[in-house]
Design a protein around this motif. Sequence first.
Motif, mmCIF file in Angstrom:
data_model
loop_
_atom_site.group_PDB
_atom_site.id
_atom_site.type_symbol
_atom_site.label_atom_id
_atom_site.label_comp_id
_atom_site.label_asym_id
_atom_site.label_seq_id
_atom_site.Cartn_x
_atom_site.Cartn_y
_atom_site.Cartn_z
ATOM 1 N N ASP A 286 0.833 -1.211 0.000
ATOM 2 C CA ASP A 286 0.000 0.000 0.000
ATOM 3 C C ASP A 286 0.866 1.259 0.000
ATOM 4 O OD1 ASP A 286 -2.119 -1.723 0.055
ATOM 5 O OD2 ASP A 286 -2.709 -1.299 2.122
ATOM 6 N N ALA A 287 2.021 1.199 0.685
ATOM 7 C CA ALA A 287 2.949 2.334 0.701
ATOM 8 C C ALA A 287 3.535 2.552 -0.693
ATOM 9 C CB ALA A 287 4.057 2.103 1.727
ATOM 10 N N VAL A 288 3.868 1.464 -1.384
ATOM 11 C CA VAL A 288 4.396 1.563 -2.751
ATOM 12 C C VAL A 288 3.338 2.185 -3.664
ATOM 13 C CG1 VAL A 288 5.167 0.231 -4.770
ATOM 14 C CG2 VAL A 288 6.046 -0.334 -2.500
ATOM 15 N N ALA A 289 2.076 1.781 -3.480
ATOM 16 C CA ALA A 289 0.988 2.331 -4.292
ATOM 17 C C ALA A 289 0.836 3.836 -4.077
ATOM 18 C CB ALA A 289 -0.319 1.617 -3.967
ATOM 19 N N LYS A 290 1.207 4.316 -2.887
ATOM 20 C CA LYS A 290 1.110 5.759 -2.598
ATOM 21 C C LYS A 290 2.341 6.527 -3.070
ATOM 22 C CE LYS A 290 -1.627 7.113 0.900
ATOM 23 N NZ LYS A 290 -1.839 7.689 2.193
ATOM 24 N N GLY A 291 3.370 5.794 -3.573
ATOM 25 C CA GLY A 291 4.547 6.468 -4.125
ATOM 26 C C GLY A 291 5.858 6.181 -3.402
ATOM 27 N N ALA A 292 5.824 5.457 -2.306
ATOM 28 C CA ALA A 292 7.059 5.149 -1.576
ATOM 29 C C ALA A 292 7.947 4.233 -2.418
ATOM 30 C CB ALA A 292 6.732 4.483 -0.247
ATOM 31 N N HIS A 293 9.249 4.466 -2.367
ATOM 32 C CA HIS A 293 10.207 3.677 -3.155
ATOM 33 C C HIS A 293 11.459 3.430 -2.304
ATOM 34 C CE1 HIS A 293 12.961 2.427 -6.278
ATOM 35 N NE2 HIS A 293 11.990 2.483 -7.192
ATOM 36 N N ALA A 294 11.609 2.188 -1.832
ATOM 37 C CA ALA A 294 12.715 1.828 -0.944
ATOM 38 C C ALA A 294 14.081 2.139 -1.560
ATOM 39 C CB ALA A 294 12.635 0.348 -0.574
ATOM 40 N N GLY A 295 14.247 1.809 -2.837
ATOM 41 C CA GLY A 295 15.527 2.046 -3.510
ATOM 42 C C GLY A 295 15.902 3.510 -3.561
ATOM 43 N N PRO B 278 24.497 8.474 0.771
ATOM 44 C CA PRO B 278 25.640 9.390 0.645
ATOM 45 C C PRO B 278 25.973 10.147 1.935
ATOM 46 C CG PRO B 278 24.235 9.556 -1.286
ATOM 47 C CD PRO B 278 23.506 8.700 -0.285
ATOM 48 N N ILE B 279 25.015 10.298 2.837
ATOM 49 C CA ILE B 279 25.280 10.956 4.124
ATOM 50 C C ILE B 279 26.349 10.185 4.885
ATOM 51 C CG2 ILE B 279 24.277 11.567 6.375
ATOM 52 C CD1 ILE B 279 21.591 12.021 4.841
ATOM 53 N N CYS B 280 26.360 8.857 4.720
ATOM 54 C CA CYS B 280 27.345 7.992 5.384
ATOM 55 C C CYS B 280 28.462 7.583 4.426
ATOM 56 C CB CYS B 280 26.670 6.742 5.942
ATOM 57 S SG CYS B 280 25.506 7.080 7.254
ATOM 58 N N ASN B 281 28.682 8.382 3.371
ATOM 59 C CA ASN B 281 29.712 8.098 2.358
ATOM 60 C C ASN B 281 29.516 6.732 1.711
ATOM 61 O OD1 ASN B 281 30.995 10.558 2.864
ATOM 62 N ND2 ASN B 281 32.232 9.665 4.488
ATOM 63 N N GLY B 282 28.287 6.476 1.292
ATOM 64 C CA GLY B 282 28.002 5.186 0.679
ATOM 65 C C GLY B 282 27.063 5.322 -0.487
ATOM 66 N N GLY B 283 26.535 4.184 -0.901
ATOM 67 C CA GLY B 283 25.603 4.163 -2.017
ATOM 68 C C GLY B 283 24.856 2.852 -2.041
ATOM 69 N N GLY B 284 23.898 2.797 -2.934
ATOM 70 C CA GLY B 284 23.103 1.590 -3.074
ATOM 71 C C GLY B 284 21.709 1.950 -3.519
ATOM 72 N N GLY B 285 20.853 0.965 -3.519
ATOM 73 C CA GLY B 285 19.477 1.198 -3.942
ATOM 74 C C GLY B 285 18.792 -0.130 -4.163
ATOM 75 N N GLY B 286 17.721 -0.084 -4.934
ATOM 76 C CA GLY B 286 17.001 -1.320 -5.185
ATOM 77 C C GLY B 286 15.614 -1.070 -5.724
ATOM 78 N N ARG B 287 14.757 -2.027 -5.499
ATOM 79 C CA ARG B 287 13.393 -1.998 -6.011
ATOM 80 C C ARG B 287 12.495 -1.103 -5.139
ATOM 81 N NH1 ARG B 287 13.970 -7.755 -5.285
ATOM 82 N NH2 ARG B 287 12.204 -7.501 -3.903
ATOM 83 N N PRO B 288 11.277 -0.836 -5.599
ATOM 84 C CA PRO B 288 10.350 -0.032 -4.799
ATOM 85 C C PRO B 288 10.006 -0.676 -3.453
ATOM 86 C CG PRO B 288 9.595 -0.133 -7.061
ATOM 87 C CD PRO B 288 10.757 -1.089 -6.949
ATOM 88 N N ASP B 289 9.952 -2.015 -3.407
ATOM 89 C CA ASP B 289 9.545 -2.680 -2.171
ATOM 90 C C ASP B 289 10.698 -3.143 -1.301
ATOM 91 O OD1 ASP B 289 10.290 -4.613 -4.074
ATOM 92 O OD2 ASP B 289 9.027 -6.137 -3.137
ATOM 93 N N ASN B 290 11.907 -3.215 -1.846
ATOM 94 C CA ASN B 290 13.050 -3.758 -1.116
ATOM 95 C C ASN B 290 14.353 -3.160 -1.624
ATOM 96 O OD1 ASN B 290 13.370 -5.524 0.980
ATOM 97 N ND2 ASN B 290 12.717 -7.307 -0.192
ATOM 98 N N ALA B 291 15.239 -2.749 -0.716
ATOM 99 C CA ALA B 291 16.518 -2.190 -1.145
ATOM 100 C C ALA B 291 17.565 -2.353 -0.059
ATOM 101 C CB ALA B 291 16.343 -0.707 -1.479
#
Length: 140
Positions: free
Chosen positions: A84-93, A101-114
């Motif tokens: 339901d959160a993804v349907a409202k626009g939330a994107h984990a990735g 980047p705040i912790c000098n890092g990177g990454g990402g992923g899908r809307p539901d999991n990252a």
Amino acid sequence: EAKALKKELDALNQKAALSKVQEACDRAEEIKGVKLVTACFEGLPSEALRAAADTVKDKYAFAVCVFASTDGGKVSFVSGCGKDAVAKGAHAGLILKAISPICNGGGGGRPDNATSGGKDASKVNEALAAVNAVLEAQIK
């Protein structure tokens, strides 16, 4: 014997994580109808972090969770968004792409999991605090 001990340790870590996750759920913030759950753990393996995120998103379809684990100056992030959160626009990735980047890092992923990581664990609280603004911008 070592295998059995590792399995037992993993089970204990999982149990400790779920206890802290429940505390985080109890104090979750609501942002535009979406429940935001954040927590930081110390030395928790990434598998346990992922399992904790899966537990939250399965239990609360309208939840977004971002969990961090620090270990030896490094930090790992896991984010999960219920359907339901993804349907409202939330994107984990995209959440992790914004805060890592705040912790000098990177990454990402899908809307539901990252997942992502960082090299500066001293800024983990600052990164978790930034999730609110990122999520608020995503929710329609």
